[in-house]
Design a protein around this motif. Structure first.
Motif, PDB file in Angstrom:
ATOM      1  N   ILE A 189       0.839  -1.202   0.000  1.00 49.62           N
ATOM      2  CA  ILE A 189       0.000   0.000   0.000  1.00 49.62           C
ATOM      3  C   ILE A 189       0.876   1.254   0.000  1.00 49.62           C
ATOM      4  CG2 ILE A 189      -1.690   1.334   1.332  1.00 49.62           C
ATOM      5  CD1 ILE A 189      -2.870  -1.353   2.257  1.00 49.62           C
ATOM      6  N   GLN A 190       1.988   1.204   0.751  1.00 47.66           N
ATOM      7  CA  GLN A 190       2.933   2.327   0.755  1.00 47.66           C
ATOM      8  C   GLN A 190       3.504   2.558  -0.646  1.00 47.66           C
ATOM      9  OE1 GLN A 190       2.014   3.611   3.860  1.00 47.66           O
ATOM     10  NE2 GLN A 190       4.158   4.214   4.028  1.00 47.66           N
ATOM     11  N   LYS A 191       3.814   1.465  -1.338  1.00 45.84           N
ATOM     12  CA  LYS A 191       4.314   1.584  -2.701  1.00 45.84           C
ATOM     13  C   LYS A 191       3.245   2.157  -3.620  1.00 45.84           C
ATOM     14  CE  LYS A 191       7.708  -2.205  -2.579  1.00 45.84           C
ATOM     15  NZ  LYS A 191       8.819  -1.730  -3.411  1.00 45.84           N
ATOM     16  N   TYR A 192       2.020   1.744  -3.428  1.00 45.46           N
ATOM     17  CA  TYR A 192       0.888   2.227  -4.222  1.00 45.46           C
ATOM     18  C   TYR A 192       0.754   3.750  -4.108  1.00 45.46           C
ATOM     19  CZ  TYR A 192      -4.082   3.406  -4.857  1.00 45.46           C
ATOM     20  OH  TYR A 192      -5.264   4.006  -5.209  1.00 45.46           O
ATOM     21  N   ASN A 193       1.046   4.280  -2.933  1.00 44.97           N
ATOM     22  CA  ASN A 193       0.905   5.715  -2.691  1.00 44.97           C
ATOM     23  C   ASN A 193       2.106   6.529  -3.148  1.00 44.97           C
ATOM     24  OD1 ASN A 193      -1.694   5.656  -1.489  1.00 44.97           O
ATOM     25  ND2 ASN A 193      -0.812   4.955   0.454  1.00 44.97           N
ATOM     26  N   ASN A 194       3.183   5.851  -3.540  1.00 44.66           N
ATOM     27  CA  ASN A 194       4.387   6.542  -4.022  1.00 44.66           C
ATOM     28  C   ASN A 194       4.241   6.822  -5.519  1.00 44.66           C
ATOM     29  OD1 ASN A 194       6.904   7.437  -4.793  1.00 44.66           O
ATOM     30  ND2 ASN A 194       8.037   5.808  -3.747  1.00 44.66           N
ATOM     31  N   PRO A 195       4.216   8.092  -5.944  1.00 44.28           N
ATOM     32  CA  PRO A 195       3.963   8.412  -7.352  1.00 44.28           C
ATOM     33  C   PRO A 195       5.064   7.985  -8.315  1.00 44.28           C
ATOM     34  CG  PRO A 195       4.563  10.391  -6.129  1.00 44.28           C
ATOM     35  CD  PRO A 195       4.377   9.310  -5.115  1.00 44.28           C
ATOM     36  N   VAL A 196       6.276   7.714  -7.798  1.00 43.12           N
ATOM     37  CA  VAL A 196       7.376   7.302  -8.683  1.00 43.12           C
ATOM     38  C   VAL A 196       8.013   6.003  -8.180  1.00 43.12           C
ATOM     39  CG1 VAL A 196       7.912   9.580  -9.606  1.00 43.12           C
ATOM     40  CG2 VAL A 196       8.909   8.890  -7.423  1.00 43.12           C
ATOM     41  N   GLU A 197       7.196   5.092  -7.685  1.00 43.83           N
ATOM     42  CA  GLU A 197       7.686   3.817  -7.165  1.00 43.83           C
ATOM     43  C   GLU A 197       8.179   2.920  -8.309  1.00 43.83           C
ATOM     44  OE1 GLU A 197       8.795   0.514  -5.423  1.00 43.83           O
ATOM     45  OE2 GLU A 197       8.307   2.309  -4.271  1.00 43.83           O
ATOM     46  N   TRP A 198       9.412   2.429  -8.175  1.00 45.10           N
ATOM     47  CA  TRP A 198      10.026   1.608  -9.225  1.00 45.10           C
ATOM     48  C   TRP A 198       9.211   0.338  -9.480  1.00 45.10           C
ATOM     49  CZ3 TRP A 198      14.555   2.354 -12.143  1.00 45.10           C
ATOM     50  CH2 TRP A 198      14.929   1.262 -12.923  1.00 45.10           C
ATOM     51  N   THR A 199       8.762  -0.303  -8.421  1.00 44.41           N
ATOM     52  CA  THR A 199       8.005  -1.542  -8.572  1.00 44.41           C
ATOM     53  C   THR A 199       6.741  -1.331  -9.389  1.00 44.41           C
ATOM     54  OG1 THR A 199       8.802  -2.269  -6.400  1.00 44.41           O
ATOM     55  CG2 THR A 199       6.933  -3.453  -7.336  1.00 44.41           C
ATOM     56  N   ILE A 200       6.043  -0.230  -9.129  1.00 42.95           N
ATOM     57  CA  ILE A 200       4.824   0.072  -9.882  1.00 42.95           C
ATOM     58  C   ILE A 200       5.147   0.267 -11.356  1.00 42.95           C
ATOM     59  CG2 ILE A 200       2.912   1.685 -10.186  1.00 42.95           C
ATOM     60  CD1 ILE A 200       2.645   0.083  -7.653  1.00 42.95           C
ATOM     61  N   SER A 201       6.240   0.979 -11.637  1.00 45.19           N
ATOM     62  CA  SER A 201       6.621   1.221 -13.033  1.00 45.19           C
ATOM     63  C   SER A 201       6.934  -0.080 -13.756  1.00 45.19           C
ATOM     64  CB  SER A 201       7.835   2.167 -13.086  1.00 45.19           C
ATOM     65  OG  SER A 201       9.021   1.526 -12.634  1.00 45.19           O
ATOM     66  N   GLU A 202       7.503  -1.049 -13.031  1.00 43.21           N
ATOM     67  CA  GLU A 202       7.829  -2.336 -13.637  1.00 43.21           C
ATOM     68  C   GLU A 202       6.560  -3.092 -14.016  1.00 43.21           C
ATOM     69  OE1 GLU A 202      11.251  -5.670 -12.872  1.00 43.21           O
ATOM     70  OE2 GLU A 202      10.005  -5.111 -11.168  1.00 43.21           O
TER      71      GLU A 202
END
Length: 391
Positions: free
Chosen positions: A26-39
């Motif tokens: 959830i913390q990653k979800y809230n990060n606008p430039v999270e590397w994992t999300i971009s992957e």
């Protein structure tokens, strides 16, 4: 710790880790430039590219359901870890365990590592672990027919489309088939094995030699309205990655990771060294078993040369090595020989618990090659959760 109660303790352990994983996802979800999300956003809208299968699935689900791309990714990540923990629980339960195996299972290099180092959480090697457990279960039956080889090929090809790094760990998947065939390398078996991994090799070829043009990359990003992190690294060549590693490597880092390997792998290495192959009543001595797993492990060292995420590579290698050992136990292919192994202190319950806590929760390697070893990482993560809950 009573060995007969291990499954209950392990279930509680996995539930706790899963709750930690949910919080940090959830913390990653809230990060606008999270590397994992971009992957997880990499897709095929600009053309075929590596790591694009999951992102394409996310994009298509986004077109069907009234959820944002990030909401769909969060849901898929939580579901993925739920499936993984369920698979691992049933994979490890009801097998003959000793204290060394328990220490190996609770190693900080195994299932707890992505929680200790959140940067690794939801990276795409999670699909390699799931694929390995599925294939191990598939080939754990007595009868191995052609349908199982087809399923093996489909699972492995799908995993390659998700994360091409699985090619480095192909030796572990091949070993499952080889040991299950009693090391009988007949022409028929080798032909089936070749056909099974051929789709993986073809997919990897297209990924390696065909890359998106700047216009195609722009089109891919334009379809989802985001372009950062892993998406901008898609066209990086192998030479640039190697140069990045060479620019950061130092002798002290190599020594650090040798120590991490020796300490983190110690219980598993002792198990492997004291285990013997048994095939059709013919005994193969433990040195043969150690040699086979060493040769299987050897190709994984290539990742340490081409990419700087050394903490991830040691986590993946350890996980697959442990799961391979457990596969051999489940299929009664090996026997643990406890003789000449002086571990009398492990019969003292208090000492066992103390050693296990220090070994499992006292340290963890960081993600990057140049980062120091983390101390009491789970305590620190729990403190972060507690602090944030007060805000």
């Amino acid at each position: 710790m009573k060995l007969e109660n291990f499954d209950n303790y392990f279930k509680l352990y996995l539930i706790t880790i899963f709750l930690f994983a949910n919080y940090f996802l959830i913390q990653k979800y809230n990060n606008p430039v999270e590397w994992t999300i971009s992957e997880w956003l990499i897709n095929y809208q600009g053309g075929f590219t590596r790591r694009g299968l999951i992102g394409e699935l996310v994009y298509q689900l986004h077109k069907i359901f009234p959820f944002t791309l990030r909401e769909i990714i969060l849901g898929l990540q939580i579901l993925t870890y739920f499936i993984y923990y369920i698979l691992v629980y049933f994979y490890l339960r009801k097998i003959n365990k000793n204290y060394l195996l328990i220490f190996a299972i609770f190693s900080p290099l195994f299932i707890i590592y992505p929680i200790a180092e959140v940067e690794v959480l939801a990276r795409k090697e999670i699909f390699v672990f799931i694929a390995f457990v599925l294939i191990s279960n598939l080939f754990s039956g007595q009868k191995i027919n052609n349908l199982k080889y087809i399923c093996f090929s489909i699972i492995l090809a799908t995993t390659t489309l998700i994360w091409e790094g699985v090619i480095i760990y192909l030796s572990f998947f091949i070993l499952i088939l080889v040991v299950k065939n009693n090391f009988l390398l007949s022409k028929i078996f080798l032909f089936k094995l070749f056909l099974s991994i051929l789709p993986v090799l073809i997919i990897f070829y297209f990924m390696f030699y065909f890359k998106l043009t700047p216009q195609e990359l722009k089109m891919m990003c334009g379809k989802i309205g985001e372009c950062y992190g892993a998406m901008t690294y898609l066209n990086n060549d192998l030479a640039s990655n190697i140069s990045e590693v060479k620019s950061k490597i130092k002798f002290e880092f190599i020594i650090r990771y040798i120590l991490i390997f020796l300490i983190g792998f110690l219980p598993l290495l002792l198990l492997i060294n004291k285990s013997e192959f048994f095939f059709k009543k013919k005994k193969y001595y433990n040195k043969r078993f150690f040699l086979v797993l060493s040769l299987t492990f050897l190709p994984t060292l290539f990742f340490f040369y081409i990419a700087q995420d050394w903490g991830r590579w040691i986590n993946i290698s350890y996980t697959l090595l442990l799961l391979t050992y457990v596969f051999c136990i489940k299929n009664k292919l090996i026997k643990f020989n406890k003789y000449n192994l002086n571990l009398k202190y492990l019969y003292n319950k208090k000492i066992v618990i103390l050693l296990l806590i220090i070994f499992s929760f006292g340290w963890s390697p960081k993600t990057l090659i140049n980062e120091d070893v983390g101390s009491i990482p789970i305590y620190r993560k729990a403190a972060i959760i507690f602090k944030n809950s007060l805000n």
